[in-house]
Design a protein around this motif. Structure first.
Motif, PDB file in Angstrom:
ATOM      1  N   LEU A 112       0.824  -1.203   0.000  1.00 44.40           N
ATOM      2  CA  LEU A 112       0.000   0.000   0.000  1.00 44.40           C
ATOM      3  C   LEU A 112       0.865   1.262   0.000  1.00 44.40           C
ATOM      4  CD1 LEU A 112      -2.963   0.966   0.175  1.00 44.40           C
ATOM      5  CD2 LEU A 112      -2.695   0.995   2.648  1.00 44.40           C
ATOM      6  N   LEU A 113       1.920   1.281   0.805  1.00 45.36           N
ATOM      7  CA  LEU A 113       2.792   2.445   0.860  1.00 45.36           C
ATOM      8  C   LEU A 113       3.589   2.624  -0.430  1.00 45.36           C
ATOM      9  CD1 LEU A 113       4.086   2.172   4.538  1.00 45.36           C
ATOM     10  CD2 LEU A 113       2.464   3.823   3.619  1.00 45.36           C
ATOM     11  N   VAL A 114       4.013   1.512  -1.027  1.00 50.21           N
ATOM     12  CA  VAL A 114       4.742   1.597  -2.297  1.00 50.21           C
ATOM     13  C   VAL A 114       3.833   2.174  -3.384  1.00 50.21           C
ATOM     14  CG1 VAL A 114       5.784   0.229  -4.141  1.00 50.21           C
ATOM     15  CG2 VAL A 114       6.410  -0.217  -1.768  1.00 50.21           C
ATOM     16  N   HIS A 115       2.585   1.718  -3.430  1.00 43.28           N
ATOM     17  CA  HIS A 115       1.629   2.250  -4.405  1.00 43.28           C
ATOM     18  C   HIS A 115       1.322   3.711  -4.119  1.00 43.28           C
ATOM     19  CE1 HIS A 115      -2.275   3.081  -6.239  1.00 43.28           C
ATOM     20  NE2 HIS A 115      -1.990   2.136  -7.107  1.00 43.28           N
ATOM     21  N   ARG A 116       1.188   4.048  -2.864  1.00 47.65           N
ATOM     22  CA  ARG A 116       0.895   5.428  -2.490  1.00 47.65           C
ATOM     23  C   ARG A 116       2.013   6.358  -2.947  1.00 47.65           C
ATOM     24  NH1 ARG A 116      -2.937   9.222  -1.079  1.00 47.65           N
ATOM     25  NH2 ARG A 116      -2.026  10.781   0.270  1.00 47.65           N
ATOM     26  N   ALA A 117       3.270   5.956  -2.756  1.00 46.59           N
ATOM     27  CA  ALA A 117       4.394   6.784  -3.179  1.00 46.59           C
ATOM     28  C   ALA A 117       4.414   6.952  -4.690  1.00 46.59           C
ATOM     29  CB  ALA A 117       5.704   6.169  -2.693  1.00 46.59           C
ATOM     30  N   ALA A 118       4.106   5.868  -5.420  1.00 48.62           N
ATOM     31  CA  ALA A 118       4.114   5.936  -6.883  1.00 48.62           C
ATOM     32  C   ALA A 118       3.017   6.857  -7.403  1.00 48.62           C
ATOM     33  CB  ALA A 118       3.948   4.542  -7.469  1.00 48.62           C
ATOM     34  N   ALA A 119       1.863   6.874  -6.739  1.00 56.96           N
ATOM     35  CA  ALA A 119       0.751   7.697  -7.201  1.00 56.96           C
ATOM     36  C   ALA A 119       0.866   9.139  -6.745  1.00 56.96           C
ATOM     37  CB  ALA A 119      -0.568   7.102  -6.705  1.00 56.96           C
ATOM     38  N   LEU A 120       1.521   9.369  -5.608  1.00 57.36           N
ATOM     39  CA  LEU A 120       1.538  10.699  -5.020  1.00 57.36           C
ATOM     40  C   LEU A 120       2.712  11.537  -5.485  1.00 57.36           C
ATOM     41  CD1 LEU A 120       0.078  12.505  -2.914  1.00 57.36           C
ATOM     42  CD2 LEU A 120       1.666  11.618  -1.214  1.00 57.36           C
ATOM     43  N   LYS A 124      14.358  10.438  -7.279  1.00 54.69           N
ATOM     44  CA  LYS A 124      15.059   9.817  -6.160  1.00 54.69           C
ATOM     45  C   LYS A 124      14.200   9.764  -4.904  1.00 54.69           C
ATOM     46  CE  LYS A 124      19.761  11.020  -7.659  1.00 54.69           C
ATOM     47  NZ  LYS A 124      21.004  11.733  -7.291  1.00 54.69           N
ATOM     48  N   ILE A 125      13.419  10.820  -4.653  1.00 58.40           N
ATOM     49  CA  ILE A 125      12.612  10.843  -3.426  1.00 58.40           C
ATOM     50  C   ILE A 125      11.604   9.703  -3.434  1.00 58.40           C
ATOM     51  CG2 ILE A 125      10.961  12.192  -2.104  1.00 58.40           C
ATOM     52  CD1 ILE A 125      12.361  14.696  -2.998  1.00 58.40           C
ATOM     53  N   ARG A 126      10.930   9.511  -4.553  1.00 55.41           N
ATOM     54  CA  ARG A 126       9.948   8.431  -4.613  1.00 55.41           C
ATOM     55  C   ARG A 126      10.610   7.074  -4.472  1.00 55.41           C
ATOM     56  NH1 ARG A 126       5.998   7.682  -9.752  1.00 55.41           N
ATOM     57  NH2 ARG A 126       7.693   6.438 -10.571  1.00 55.41           N
ATOM     58  N   ARG A 127      11.725   6.861  -5.147  1.00 58.23           N
ATOM     59  CA  ARG A 127      12.413   5.567  -5.055  1.00 58.23           C
ATOM     60  C   ARG A 127      12.912   5.305  -3.642  1.00 58.23           C
ATOM     61  NH1 ARG A 127      14.597   7.289 -10.092  1.00 58.23           N
ATOM     62  NH2 ARG A 127      16.531   7.902  -9.047  1.00 58.23           N
ATOM     63  N   ARG A 128      13.399   6.328  -2.971  1.00 55.96           N
ATOM     64  CA  ARG A 128      13.893   6.127  -1.604  1.00 55.96           C
ATOM     65  C   ARG A 128      12.748   5.835  -0.635  1.00 55.96           C
ATOM     66  NH1 ARG A 128      18.336  11.086  -1.400  1.00 55.96           N
ATOM     67  NH2 ARG A 128      19.887  10.099  -2.775  1.00 55.96           N
ATOM     68  N   LEU A 129      11.634   6.521  -0.795  1.00 55.36           N
ATOM     69  CA  LEU A 129      10.493   6.239   0.074  1.00 55.36           C
ATOM     70  C   LEU A 129       9.964   4.827  -0.160  1.00 55.36           C
ATOM     71  CD1 LEU A 129       8.418   9.548   0.126  1.00 55.36           C
ATOM     72  CD2 LEU A 129       9.626   8.480   2.017  1.00 55.36           C
ATOM     73  N   GLN A 130       9.916   4.403  -1.406  1.00 49.60           N
ATOM     74  CA  GLN A 130       9.482   3.037  -1.701  1.00 49.60           C
ATOM     75  C   GLN A 130      10.454   2.013  -1.127  1.00 49.60           C
ATOM     76  OE1 GLN A 130       9.110   3.328  -5.989  1.00 49.60           O
ATOM     77  NE2 GLN A 130       6.894   3.507  -5.864  1.00 49.60           N
ATOM     78  N   ALA A 131      11.755   2.298  -1.219  1.00 47.55           N
ATOM     79  CA  ALA A 131      12.745   1.381  -0.648  1.00 47.55           C
ATOM     80  C   ALA A 131      12.631   1.328   0.868  1.00 47.55           C
ATOM     81  CB  ALA A 131      14.151   1.805  -1.074  1.00 47.55           C
ATOM     82  N   TRP A 174       4.166   9.164   7.729  1.00 45.63           N
ATOM     83  CA  TRP A 174       3.857  10.572   7.885  1.00 45.63           C
ATOM     84  C   TRP A 174       3.982  11.313   6.553  1.00 45.63           C
ATOM     85  CZ3 TRP A 174       1.562  14.125  10.650  1.00 45.63           C
ATOM     86  CH2 TRP A 174       1.873  15.462  10.458  1.00 45.63           C
ATOM     87  N   MET A 175       5.024  11.012   5.789  1.00 44.98           N
ATOM     88  CA  MET A 175       5.227  11.693   4.510  1.00 44.98           C
ATOM     89  C   MET A 175       4.200  11.262   3.461  1.00 44.98           C
ATOM     90  SD  MET A 175       9.373  11.943   4.098  1.00 44.98           S
ATOM     91  CE  MET A 175       9.746  10.326   4.783  1.00 44.98           C
ATOM     92  N   LEU A 176       3.659  10.050   3.597  1.00 46.72           N
ATOM     93  CA  LEU A 176       2.694   9.552   2.623  1.00 46.72           C
ATOM     94  C   LEU A 176       1.277   9.532   3.182  1.00 46.72           C
ATOM     95  CD1 LEU A 176       4.702   6.554   1.110  1.00 46.72           C
ATOM     96  CD2 LEU A 176       4.472   8.882   0.220  1.00 46.72           C
ATOM     97  N   ARG A 177       1.037  10.311   4.223  1.00 44.04           N
ATOM     98  CA  ARG A 177      -0.279  10.320   4.856  1.00 44.04           C
ATOM     99  C   ARG A 177      -1.320  10.878   3.897  1.00 44.04           C
ATOM    100  NH1 ARG A 177       2.447  14.784   6.083  1.00 44.04           N
ATOM    101  NH2 ARG A 177       1.347  16.783   6.225  1.00 44.04           N
ATOM    102  N   PRO A 178      -2.605  10.511   4.047  1.00 44.10           N
ATOM    103  CA  PRO A 178      -3.670  11.092   3.220  1.00 44.10           C
ATOM    104  C   PRO A 178      -3.726  12.594   3.372  1.00 44.10           C
ATOM    105  CG  PRO A 178      -4.468   9.146   4.350  1.00 44.10           C
ATOM    106  CD  PRO A 178      -3.103   9.443   4.921  1.00 44.10           C
ATOM    107  N   GLY A 179      -3.854  13.273   2.239  1.00 41.47           N
ATOM    108  CA  GLY A 179      -3.910  14.706   2.237  1.00 41.47           C
ATOM    109  C   GLY A 179      -2.554  15.373   2.081  1.00 41.47           C
ATOM    110  N   SER A 180      -1.457  14.579   2.075  1.00 46.83           N
ATOM    111  CA  SER A 180      -0.132  15.157   1.878  1.00 46.83           C
ATOM    112  C   SER A 180       0.077  15.437   0.410  1.00 46.83           C
ATOM    113  CB  SER A 180       0.940  14.202   2.379  1.00 46.83           C
ATOM    114  OG  SER A 180       0.896  12.971   1.689  1.00 46.83           O
TER     115      SER A 180
END
Length: 390
Positions: A311-319, A324-331, A383-389
């Motif tokens: 869920l978090l990996v998908h959230r980062a990809a969509a948001l 680099k920021i997205r790849r690091r958050l997914q990792a 926290w960084m991928l919370r709804p509404g961010s």
């Protein structure tokens, strides 16, 4: 214009006359009903610059000749004329009524990186046939549900800097309409390399051709869900797969129910690096009581990290835009979920013994290290991928 009221073109020039008439009137201006100030209608002009069509009946009094422009607009209380786009470009939706594309587009063109924008109405396949509605808009024939689709062209230097267009940018774009009449009107944002232009006027977008061109592309998107894929800023679950989110909620509820009497002590036991304190806390646990709840909890928790990690990996990809920021958050999300899996495996191995106080020291310390790493990684990621961010 920035409030979605249209484009103010100023006061009428001396010698010219402007009337606003009801759009449902007949083809002759004499049959049209003039509307008061502030009401939207079709613009009619008269004056020395209005030429008489070849073969038109009537005398030579040019001042008495009124020309219906085919444009929508109104005159405000201060006598200023507001242009609201072509009558043939407007369309109606059951929820928002008459949609004036130009008024909404003026809001979205202020977004950095957007070079051009066009709002068109696409007939949803749920409703039936195509054609124009009573207001003259493209798409949305009788019995057809019209979906407003915003087509945008990005500046040439935009994509290399910020990455591909994603929901993060779409939400920021649609936030331009917040607090205006056009908030929530757009149901889909579609990036395009270019927009078709009118052959007679290269500065005008051929919206009818654009609507016909994008309709086959967006029709599957509009028909794929119970409702169109809205990209509203207030839709906090827009970037999350709903089934996966529902599975996470159901699993978490089951975990909380299985905790039972060990719930208050679980977090303290997970982060306990002292084997002696761990054994003292679980010394009185019974195999059919607290120990059973402990085992059942970790049995259900064994596959929960897979759910929330995905869920978090998908959230980062969509948001977030690609980078680099997205790849690091997914990792980090993947790493935190793996730490949770390791912790669950270690605790299940310890709970396999008749009593937890018989677990070896290294197992208790390793499980606490995995749990501490999990919390240290997952809390900032969530926290960084919370709804509404974004």
């Amino acid at each position: 214009a920035r409030r979605g009221h249209g484009l103010c073109v100023g006061h009428v020039a001396p010698g010219a006359k402007v009337r606003v008439v009801r759009t449902a009137a007949g083809p002759s201006e004499a049959e049209a009903e003039e509307l008061p100030a502030g009401e939207l209608g079709e613009l009619c002009v008269a004056g020395p610059l209005v030429a008489r069509y070849l073969g038109a009946a009537g005398g030579g009094d040019e001042a008495a000749l009124w020309h219906r422009m085919g444009d929508l607009g109104y005159v405000d209380a201060a006598g200023r004329l507001w242009f609201c786009g072509r009558l043939s470009h407007a369309f109606r939706t059951p929820r928002h009524g008459l949609v004036l594309p130009l008024c909404a587009e003026l809001l979205f063109l202020d977004e950095p990186g957007v070079e051009a924008a066009a709002l068109v109405g696409i007939g949803s396949p749920r409703g039936g046939g195509g054609g124009r509605d009573a207001g003259g808009g493209e798409g949305g024939g009788r019995g057809t549900e019209v979906a407003p689709v915003l087509c945008v062209v990005l500046a040439a230097d935009y994509e290399p800097r910020y990455g591909p267009w994603g929901e993060y940018r779409a939400q920021k774009l649609l936030a331009r309409a917040a607090g205006t009449r056009w908030e929530g009107v757009v149901q889909l944002v579609l990036p395009l390399p270019s927009l078709p232009m009118d052959l007679r006027h290269n500065s005008k977008i051929d919206r009818l051709q654009l609507a016909a061109a994008v309709a086959p592309r967006v029709a599957p998107l509009l028909a794929s869900a119970s409702r169109p894929p809205l990209l509203r800023t207030e839709d906090v679950l827009a970037a999350q797969p709903r089934r996966l989110f529902a599975a996470c909620c159901a699993t978490q509820a089951g975990i909380l129910l299985l905790l039972g009497p060990v719930g208050p002590d679980l977090l303290r036991l997970q982060l306990c690096f002292s084997p002696s304190r761990f054994r003292a806390a679980v010394a009185g646990w019974r195999p059919g009581g607290e120990l059973w709840h402990f085992r059942a909890h970790f049995l259900l928790d064994a596959w929960y990290p897979v759910l929330y990690g995905a869920l978090l990996v998908h959230r980062a990809a969509a948001l977030l835009p690609a980078g680099k920021i997205r790849r690091r958050l997914q990792a980090l999300a993947t790493f935190g979920a793996c730490c949770d899996i390791v912790e669950n495996a270690l605790h299940m191995h310890a709970a396999a013994a008749p009593s937890l106080d018989a677990a070896p020291d290294w197992l208790i310390v390793a499980a606490a290290a995995a749990a501490t790493t999990k919390w240290a990684v997952m809390l900032p990621v969530c926290w960084m991928l919370r709804p509404g961010s974004g």
